[in-house]
Design an enzyme around this catalytic site. Structure first.
Site, PDB file in Angstrom:
ATOM      1  N   HIS A 218       0.797  -1.226   0.000  1.00 48.33           N
ATOM      2  CA  HIS A 218       0.000   0.000   0.000  1.00 48.33           C
ATOM      3  C   HIS A 218       0.832   1.279   0.000  1.00 48.33           C
ATOM      4  CE1 HIS A 218       1.006  -0.112   4.238  1.00 48.33           C
ATOM      5  NE2 HIS A 218       0.634   1.136   4.331  1.00 48.33           N
TER       6      HIS A 218
HETATM    7  C1  UD1 Z   1      -2.097   5.485   6.018  1.00 49.54           C
HETATM    8  C2  UD1 Z   1      -0.761   5.953   6.615  1.00 49.54           C
HETATM    9  C3  UD1 Z   1       0.273   4.852   6.434  1.00 49.54           C
HETATM   10  C4  UD1 Z   1      -0.212   3.537   6.991  1.00 49.54           C
HETATM   11  C5  UD1 Z   1      -1.541   3.199   6.337  1.00 49.54           C
HETATM   12  C6  UD1 Z   1      -2.120   1.903   6.843  1.00 49.54           C
HETATM   13  C7  UD1 Z   1      -0.282   8.362   6.463  1.00 49.54           C
HETATM   14  C8  UD1 Z   1       0.564   9.361   5.802  1.00 49.54           C
HETATM   15  N1  UD1 Z   1      -0.259   7.132   5.914  1.00 49.54           N
HETATM   16  O1  UD1 Z   1      -1.918   5.325   4.623  1.00 49.54           O
HETATM   17  O2  UD1 Z   1       1.458   5.222   7.135  1.00 49.54           O
HETATM   18  O3  UD1 Z   1       0.739   2.536   6.734  1.00 49.54           O
HETATM   19  O4  UD1 Z   1      -2.458   4.264   6.623  1.00 49.54           O
HETATM   20  O5  UD1 Z   1      -3.261   1.541   6.123  1.00 49.54           O
HETATM   21  O6  UD1 Z   1      -0.934   8.664   7.445  1.00 49.54           O
HETATM   22  N2  UD1 Z   1      -9.507   4.719   2.331  1.00 49.54           N
HETATM   23  C9  UD1 Z   1     -10.668   4.017   2.366  1.00 49.54           C
HETATM   24  N3  UD1 Z   1     -11.191   3.669   3.589  1.00 49.54           N
HETATM   25  C10 UD1 Z   1     -10.600   4.023   4.760  1.00 49.54           C
HETATM   26  C11 UD1 Z   1      -9.406   4.742   4.704  1.00 49.54           C
HETATM   27  C12 UD1 Z   1      -8.864   5.084   3.487  1.00 49.54           C
HETATM   28  O7  UD1 Z   1     -11.240   3.670   1.355  1.00 49.54           O
HETATM   29  O8  UD1 Z   1     -11.136   3.675   5.841  1.00 49.54           O
HETATM   30  C13 UD1 Z   1      -8.927   5.074   1.016  1.00 49.54           C
HETATM   31  C14 UD1 Z   1      -9.265   6.482   0.584  1.00 49.54           C
HETATM   32  O9  UD1 Z   1      -9.496   6.467  -0.781  1.00 49.54           O
HETATM   33  C15 UD1 Z   1      -7.985   7.248   0.865  1.00 49.54           C
HETATM   34  C16 UD1 Z   1      -6.918   6.185   0.665  1.00 49.54           C
HETATM   35  O10 UD1 Z   1      -7.519   4.965   1.093  1.00 49.54           O
HETATM   36  O11 UD1 Z   1      -7.831   8.343   0.035  1.00 49.54           O
HETATM   37  C17 UD1 Z   1      -5.670   6.457   1.464  1.00 49.54           C
HETATM   38  O12 UD1 Z   1      -5.964   6.609   2.856  1.00 49.54           O
HETATM   39  P1  UD1 Z   1      -4.998   7.489   3.801  1.00 49.54           P
HETATM   40  O13 UD1 Z   1      -5.450   7.412   5.210  1.00 49.54           O
HETATM   41  O14 UD1 Z   1      -4.846   8.835   3.208  1.00 49.54           O
HETATM   42  O15 UD1 Z   1      -3.601   6.790   3.635  1.00 49.54           O
HETATM   43  P2  UD1 Z   1      -3.181   5.253   3.654  1.00 49.54           P
HETATM   44  O16 UD1 Z   1      -2.675   4.904   2.324  1.00 49.54           O
HETATM   45  O17 UD1 Z   1      -4.249   4.382   4.231  1.00 49.54           O
END
Ligand code: UD1
Length: 382
Positions: A218
């Protein structure tokens, strides 16, 4: 800090994203075991919000429902960080905690630490001092900045203190206590869902519980760059002919695979996709996997604790103890290197390792004791 020594220490604990949940669970338990000495409240920023990314973890790890949910949701880094800060500030004003405790390195970690520090509230960072030395990684920025504004820093491996001291942080604020993520792993090992049960529920999986590998991916550096993503997916698809692979897929990875037109490559391989798994389901799979291919920091540590070979699809790690003492091999994203380490691991059973110092299931109790004593000393000194 204004408090008298005869009331409990008010600790405001922060979680935001999936890896935070495993880290806060044993801390909330340790604080709950100190009634009269600690009054802990939990804030969830809402960075992760889906059932599979959040609620399943709260349920399985028996984390108390958050006292406050800031419901920030997704966004760019700037939007997300700013929105957490904006919504967290009035909470701090209202609750006026003695300390704000943050874990890990996600956007919620730096956002809440920054709000607290600017208000003169002590910041406690659990999992301090890890460094990948790669500032392209958003988490590295979060780590460096959070550590700089923390008053009390708890580390998981001995190198972390050297990193912090090089950055000018006093040794007397740093405490090597072990790993709260491994507290959770050891506390839940017996409760893990058997691999057989989880594998039966994954459509398209054609291996068995004695013969399979696990993939997680991821990191933006792997999945947001279509060239790297294509190379990784094609290589893993090819390797799945030797060992069936299970791939619980993160929502951002799912979206990028579709955008890059790679769904077909996966469909034709022996990689079985599944929605993100709960903690106990993933733990059960990890414990029985022949090997794990990942870019997750948490999985590098968990595989080391379990003695399962880990092939890390990154150029670096902020958790060097997993390589020096554990089962982790850093491979990067070069197809030949991945093939070679994968085949070697399958043939030899992989690197054997030992469990690092203080990864013994009691880190959270150590943190709770040190934290309460530290606050009492601050009060006496005031
Ligand atoms: C975040 C953390 C990363 C961690 C990861 C674990 C930061 C900078 N990154 O990355 O260090 O390893 O979490 O998963 O804080 N989304 C969903 N459902 C959710 C959450 C997110 O669909 O419940 C999707 C959304 O489209 C979002 C994307 O995932 O834009 C990314 O989510 P985000 O929290 O921005 O970063 P992660 O890649 O999850």
């Amino acid at each position: 800090m204004t408090m008298t020594s005869d009331r409990p220490v008010r600790v405001l604990c922060i979680v935001g994203a999936r890896p935070n949940f495993m880290k806060i669970a044993p801390l909330m338990r340790a604080f709950a075991a100190m009634p009269g000495r600690v009054d802990a409240q939990l804030v969830h920023t809402g960075q992760h919000y889906d059932e599979a990314m959040k609620d399943a973890f709260f349920r399985q790890l028996q984390i108390p429902e958050p006292d406050i949910d800031l419901e920030v949701g997704s966004g760019t880094h700037a939007q997300q960080t700013a929105e957490i800060m904006r919504r967290f500030e009035p909470v701090v004003d209202e609750l006026s905690p003695d300390v704000v405790l943050v874990v890990g390195d996600v956007n919620s970690t730096i956002a809440c630490a920054l709000v607290a520090a600017k208000k003169g509230i002590a910041v406690v960072h659990v999992e301090a001092g890890l460094r990948s030395w790669d500032r392209q990684m958003p988490e590295e920025i979060n780590r460096v900045l959070t550590d700089q504004i923390s008053d009390l820093l708890f580390t998981t491996e001995s190198d972390a203190a050297d990193n912090l001291q090089r950055e000018g942080i006093d040794a007397d604020r740093i405490h090597f206590v072990g790993n709260v993520m491994i507290d959770t792993l050891l506390a839940n090992r017996e409760r893990a869902v058997p691999a057989e049960t989880t594998l039966q529920g994954i459509s398209g999986f054609d291996g068995d519980s004695e013969h399979f590998g696990l993939i997680t991916l991821h990191r933006p550096s792997n999945v947001d760059d279509p060239i790297v993503l294509r190379r990784l997916i094609k290589t893993l698809a090819e390797l799945s002919s030797n060992l069936p692979l299970v791939f619980p897929i993160h929502p951002r990875t799912q979206a990028r695979i579709e955008e890059a037109g790679l769904s077909e490559v996966l469909a034709e391989s022996r990689i079985a996709l599944t929605a993100p798994l709960g903690y106990l389901d993933l733990l059960g799979l990890m414990a029985r996997a022949r090997l794990v291919l990942t870019d997750s920091g948490g999985l590098q540590e968990e595989t080391t604790a379990l003695g399962v070979p880990c092939i890390t699809l990154r150029e670096n790690t902020e958790r060097p103890v997993t390589v020096e003492q554990g089962t982790n091999t850093i491979v990067g994203t070069d197809a030949d290197k991945i093939r070679s380490v994968f085949k070697d691991t399958l043939n030899t059973g992989g690197k054997s390792g030992r469990v690092p110092e203080l990864w013994d299931g009691h880190a959270a109790q150590r943190i709770a004791e040190i934290l309460v004593n530290w606050v009492s000393n601050q009060v006496r000194a005031a």
